[in-house]
Write an enzyme that holds these catalytic residues in place. Structure first.
Site, short mmCIF file in Angstrom:
data_model
loop_
_atom_site.label_atom_id
_atom_site.label_comp_id
_atom_site.label_asym_id
_atom_site.label_seq_id
_atom_site.Cartn_x
_atom_site.Cartn_y
_atom_site.Cartn_z
N SER A 65 17.40 12.05 30.93
CA SER A 65 17.61 12.48 32.29
C SER A 65 16.39 12.35 33.16
CB SER A 65 17.96 13.69 32.24
OG SER A 65 16.97 14.77 31.83
N LYS A 66 16.49 12.62 34.42
CA LYS A 66 15.33 12.55 35.47
C LYS A 66 14.25 13.35 35.14
CE LYS A 66 18.78 10.76 38.30
NZ LYS A 66 19.83 11.60 39.03
N ARG A 67 14.37 14.54 34.32
CA ARG A 67 13.69 15.54 34.07
C ARG A 67 13.20 15.09 32.56
NH1 ARG A 67 13.35 21.52 34.84
NH2 ARG A 67 11.46 21.05 33.85
#
Length: 475
Positions: free
Chosen positions: A240-242
């Site tokens: 994910s973006k994180r």
RNA sequence: GCUCCCAUCGUCUAGUGGUUAGGACGCCGCCCUCUCAAGGCGGUAACAGGGGUUCGAAUCCCCUUGGGAGCGCCA
């Protein structure tokens, strides 16, 4: 006719996972001669940004995933959702829920304390008038989900998946402010846009039974579903973006070819026998959605790097030259002033894993090295090699024409004359013209560099090699 | 916690009842060689565990274990 869509929410850039989903949809559509629609799911006004929309669009363009319709924006379609919402309300398939967030939070907490699956308890489901306590002045609209029975999702990748309706609750389809929520907008859009095949991430499989109920309530057949497995980061967690997922545009900056990234992504979850390297055309010929694997896969940067190298090696030099030029410009080099870029590409093609590497390794063709690499010079620009360099410079000047063959003859001739191995001639020359010990074959390199520049650099290196310090007594 | 999904080398995968379990990346070694690469040859390494079904299971079924996802007035 087949119609698919890619429906990202613009809360961030286009990352690897989204790109693969888009790729699968695109390939499937192209393979079957359908139409590919791009829809921006921006109903979360808190987190959607125009920058993210641009980043997604730019990513799609770079990857070459062209769409036939759109981009459509959900925020421009509120009227459509309102109409359907009204109808569901009138038909009693949806109802207003007056529960406050506080009440909902409390119910949820209690359920979790009891180790139950958190879900709406249905307080407002059968009310004829608003309840008397804990009433929100901005009621939401909930969909009336069947209490009994089960739904079957007939997934193109996973087969039949059964869900009991008792596991589902009455989901909110419109917020207190009247705006529609995700599960409702996707269904309305997919049906109004005539989407026949919904290809999306695995994380949506659990939403699908609710959506199937929504389709039924709206009186239409659901589309065909295909839930593609997730891509995991190297830590085994969902990307994910994180979590380590980087923008596809970052790969562009790092010198990857879009076709290489696409090739890598398609193989993450799909295969065709033992074949590893595919052109886009081959993929369009060979790919089919129901051949996609069931299990999640882990992103492996080193294989991507290898594939990039494969694509660099096998591509047309002109194609690589076009992609390479910006990297040279970024390094203050004008590729039109110096050897033909295509010829440079040909010389470097099999020794660069990225365009960044290729650009770095090709700078010397366009400008003199600022300094000799210290170790390289110490080893190769010695008083002994100075004589060889001078000899070569002299012979180069006298060559009837400047061809690789003649250059090669000079080098081998020098080795004979001085009774040394090829390396004793080629390496000093290499350091002289490139400043380092690495370059394409010396004859190819010098030919590309041109006679005047070669002679100038070799003479300069010979002079440098003979300066007193290079025989420093400190040795 | 509940529901759903998943399970072959470290990683990506082939395999669909009978194979010495194949390929690719990575890693290691050798060859080639003017450097770096590329290329060639070889090596390392896997069916999560347990029960069934079957003459025979990586392949079919069940359980366990492990991993992932979902359970929002996010998408």
């Amino acid at each position: 006719m087949i119609r698919t869509r890619f429906a990202p929410s613009p809360t961030g850039y286009l990352h690897i996972g989204g790109a693969r989903t888009a790729l699968y949809s695109w390939l499937y559509t192209r393979r079957h001669g359908g139409r590919f629609v791009l829809r921006i799911e921006d109903t979360d006004r808190e987190r959607s940004t125009p920058e993210a929309v641009n980043a997604i669009l730019e990513g799609m363009v770079w990857l070459g995933l062209d769409y036939d319709e759109g981009p459509f924006y959900q925020t421009e379609r509120y009227e459509r959702y309102r109409e359907h919402l009204q109808r569901l309300l009138e038909e009693g398939q949806a109802y207003r829920c007056y529960c406050t967030r506080e009440r909902l939070d409390r119910v949820r907490a209690e359920q979790q304390a009891r180790k139950e699956k958190p879900r709406y308890d249905g307080r407002c489901r059968d009310l004829s008038a608003p309840p008397s306590d804990e009433v929100s002045d901005e009621p939401v609209v909930r969909f009336r989900t069947p209490l009994e029975g089960h739904v079957v999702v007939d997934d193109a990748i996973r087969g039949k998946v059964q869900f009991h309706n008792s596991e589902l609750d009455d989901l909110i389809i419109a917020r207190g402010d009247g705006t529609p929520t995700y599960n409702f907008t996707v269904v309305v859009d997919d049906l109004e846009m005539g989407v026949t095949d919904v290809i999306r991430g695995d994380d949506h499989l659990n939403n699908t039974p609710r959506q199937i109920h929504l389709y039924a309530a709206l009186g239409v057949e659901p589309p065909r579903f295909a839930h593609v497995p997730m891509i995991l980061g190297e830590d085994g967690k969902r990307l994910s973006k994180r979590h380590g997922a980087v923008s596809v545009l970052q790969y562009r900056e790092e010198g990857y070819l879009p076709e290489a990234l696409l090739n890598y992504l398609v193989r993450l979850g799909w295969s065709h026998g033992d074949q590893e390297v595919f052109t886009i055309d081959e993929l369009v010929q060979l790919f089919d959605i129901d051949d996609v694997n069931h299990s999640a896969s882990t992103f492996n940067p080193s294989k991507l790097l290898w594939l990039n190298q494969q694509h660099i090696m096998h591509a047309e030099p002109a194609h690589i030259a076009r992609h390479l030029a910006p990297f040279l410009s970024a390094r203050d080099v004008d590729p039109t002033e110096g050897p033909a870029l295509e010829a440079v590409v040909r010389a470097q093609q099999e020794r660069a894993k990225t365009l960044v590497e290729m650009a770095e390794a090709s700078l010397f063709f366009y400008r003199r090295p600022a300094a000799y690499d210290e170790k390289a010079a110490k080893k190769n620009l010695t008083s002994e090699s100075a004589g060889i360099l001078e000899h070569c410079a002299h012979r180069f000047s006298g060559l009837p024409s400047w061809t690789g063959e003649e250059i090669h003859a000079v080098v081998t001739g020098a080795a004979e004359t001085f009774d040394v191995k090829m390396g004793k001639v080629a390496q000093p020359l290499r350091v002289a013209v490139t400043g380092s010990t690495v370059s394409p074959p010396i004859d190819v390199t010098l030919e590309l560099l041109g006679r005047d520049e070669t002679v100038a650099r070799v003479e300069a290196a010979a002079a440098w090699a003979q300066r007193p310090e290079s025989q420093s007594p400190a040795e």
